[in-house]
Design an enzyme around this catalytic site. Structure first.
Site, short mmCIF file in Angstrom:
data_model
loop_
_atom_site.label_atom_id
_atom_site.label_comp_id
_atom_site.label_asym_id
_atom_site.label_seq_id
_atom_site.Cartn_x
_atom_site.Cartn_y
_atom_site.Cartn_z
N LYS A 43 -41.44 11.01 4.92
CA LYS A 43 -42.39 11.94 4.27
C LYS A 43 -42.02 12.23 2.82
O LYS A 43 -42.86 12.18 1.94
CB LYS A 43 -42.36 13.31 4.99
CG LYS A 43 -43.33 13.50 6.07
CD LYS A 43 -43.30 14.93 6.63
CE LYS A 43 -41.98 15.40 7.16
NZ LYS A 43 -41.33 16.49 6.56
N ARG A 46 -46.88 22.75 10.66
CA ARG A 46 -45.93 22.21 11.64
C ARG A 46 -46.23 22.67 13.06
O ARG A 46 -45.60 22.24 14.00
CB ARG A 46 -44.60 22.78 11.27
CG ARG A 46 -43.39 22.08 10.84
CD ARG A 46 -43.22 20.69 10.63
NE ARG A 46 -41.83 20.36 10.63
CZ ARG A 46 -41.12 20.09 9.55
NH1 ARG A 46 -41.67 20.08 8.37
NH2 ARG A 46 -39.86 19.79 9.65
N ARG A 74 -29.45 8.69 5.47
CA ARG A 74 -30.20 9.46 4.46
C ARG A 74 -29.29 10.30 3.56
O ARG A 74 -28.43 11.02 4.02
CB ARG A 74 -31.20 10.36 5.17
CG ARG A 74 -32.01 11.19 4.20
CD ARG A 74 -33.31 11.55 4.77
NE ARG A 74 -33.25 12.70 5.65
CZ ARG A 74 -34.32 13.27 6.17
NH1 ARG A 74 -35.53 12.77 5.91
NH2 ARG A 74 -34.22 14.31 6.95
N ARG A 91 -27.81 15.92 4.24
CA ARG A 91 -28.32 17.22 4.64
C ARG A 91 -27.55 17.75 5.84
O ARG A 91 -27.18 16.98 6.73
CB ARG A 91 -29.81 17.09 5.01
CG ARG A 91 -30.71 17.00 3.81
CD ARG A 91 -32.11 16.64 4.19
NE ARG A 91 -32.67 17.40 5.30
CZ ARG A 91 -33.97 17.51 5.53
NH1 ARG A 91 -34.83 16.94 4.72
NH2 ARG A 91 -34.43 18.18 6.56
N ARG A 107 -34.68 18.71 16.23
CA ARG A 107 -35.83 18.60 15.31
C ARG A 107 -36.89 17.66 15.89
O ARG A 107 -38.09 17.93 15.78
CB ARG A 107 -35.36 18.10 13.94
CG ARG A 107 -34.52 19.13 13.22
CD ARG A 107 -33.82 18.55 12.01
NE ARG A 107 -34.73 18.12 10.98
CZ ARG A 107 -34.43 17.19 10.06
NH1 ARG A 107 -33.25 16.62 10.07
NH2 ARG A 107 -35.31 16.86 9.16
#
Ligand code: AMP
Length: 220
Positions: free
Chosen positions: A14, A89, A128, A163, A174
């Site tokens: 995203k 969301r 990531r 992160r 998540r």
């Protein structure tokens, strides 16, 4: 140009795709996680609450996020459209957003699902890294999106980091939250006839090409 809502499981791309589209169409990229990180910087009680929820991989309260998003959308630079990354969301956020759009005589635009399965998403999450200064996101295992210099942001030269919520157990929470809370949002926009689905496990250039085609056909 109307607005574009990008909905996706964690690590489907995203952020990366929003950044590319934002530059290409010269419209702002509104990332809810970036709005929340700014709110954390206030260092007050609300900021501490947000930090805790994000680190656990839980959704932050609807009231907080709805108010942050609505305030951002009312800024002048959003009058010609924007890319909404990370919102709505859940169904409560979606219905509240729809009401807000109608009340302000705007258009809902299009909703794009960047779909990826849990196993692929988990693999991606381990590679990531992101820039805490400008928000750019990279993946060290992808030839398309790895930074030119290891550990350094291509865009602003700041140091890249992982992160807090990209750990495996938090990722699982998540992803479960996505299935439970966010999937109903897809059905909601499908019924309105504005949902478009893309397989986000393909290479980045193909995903971008398909999003651009949808924008050209449905959103000019
Ligand atoms: P993301 O980068 O979009 O995966 O978001 C990271 C985290 O920010 C999520 O796990 C939530 O804790 C929080 N967050 C982002 N967007 C929302 C939202 N629309 N509603 C509630 N919490 C959110």
């Amino acid at each position: 140009m109307k607005s574009i809502i990008l909905i996706a499981p964690p690590s489907a791309g995203k952020g990366t795709i929003s950044n590319i589209l934002s530059e290409e169409y010269s419209i702002p990229h509104i990332s809810t996680s970036a709005l929340l990180v700014s709110a954390i910087e206030a260092g007050d009680e609300q900021g501490n609450y947000i930090k805790k929820q994000m680190n656990l991989g839980n959704l932050v309260s609807d009231d907080i996020i709805i108010s942050l998003v609505e305030n951002r959308i009312m800024q002048d630079d959003c009058s010609n459209g924007y890319i909404l990354d990370g919102f709505p969301r859940n169904l409560k956020q979606a219905k509240s957003y729809d009401d807000f759009i109608i009340k302000n005589n705007r258009n809902l635009g299009i909703v794009v699902l960047l779909d990826i399965d849990r196993e692929q998403a988990k693999k991606r999450i381990l590679g990531r890294v992101s820039c805490s200064n400008c928000g750019a996101v990279y993946n060290i295992y992808s030839k398309d999106t790895r930074p030119r210099i290891v550990g350094i942001c291509d865009k602003c030269g700041s140091t890249l980091s992982r992160r807090e919520d990209d750990k495996e157990d938090i990722f699982d929470n998540r992803f479960d939250t996505y299935l439970k809370d966010t999937k109903p949002v897809l059905e909601h926009y499908e019924k309105k006839g504005i949902l478009y689905k893309i397989d986000s496990s393909q290479e980045l250039s193909k995903v971008i090409e398909q999003v651009e085609r949808i924008i050209k056909e449905k959103n000019d």
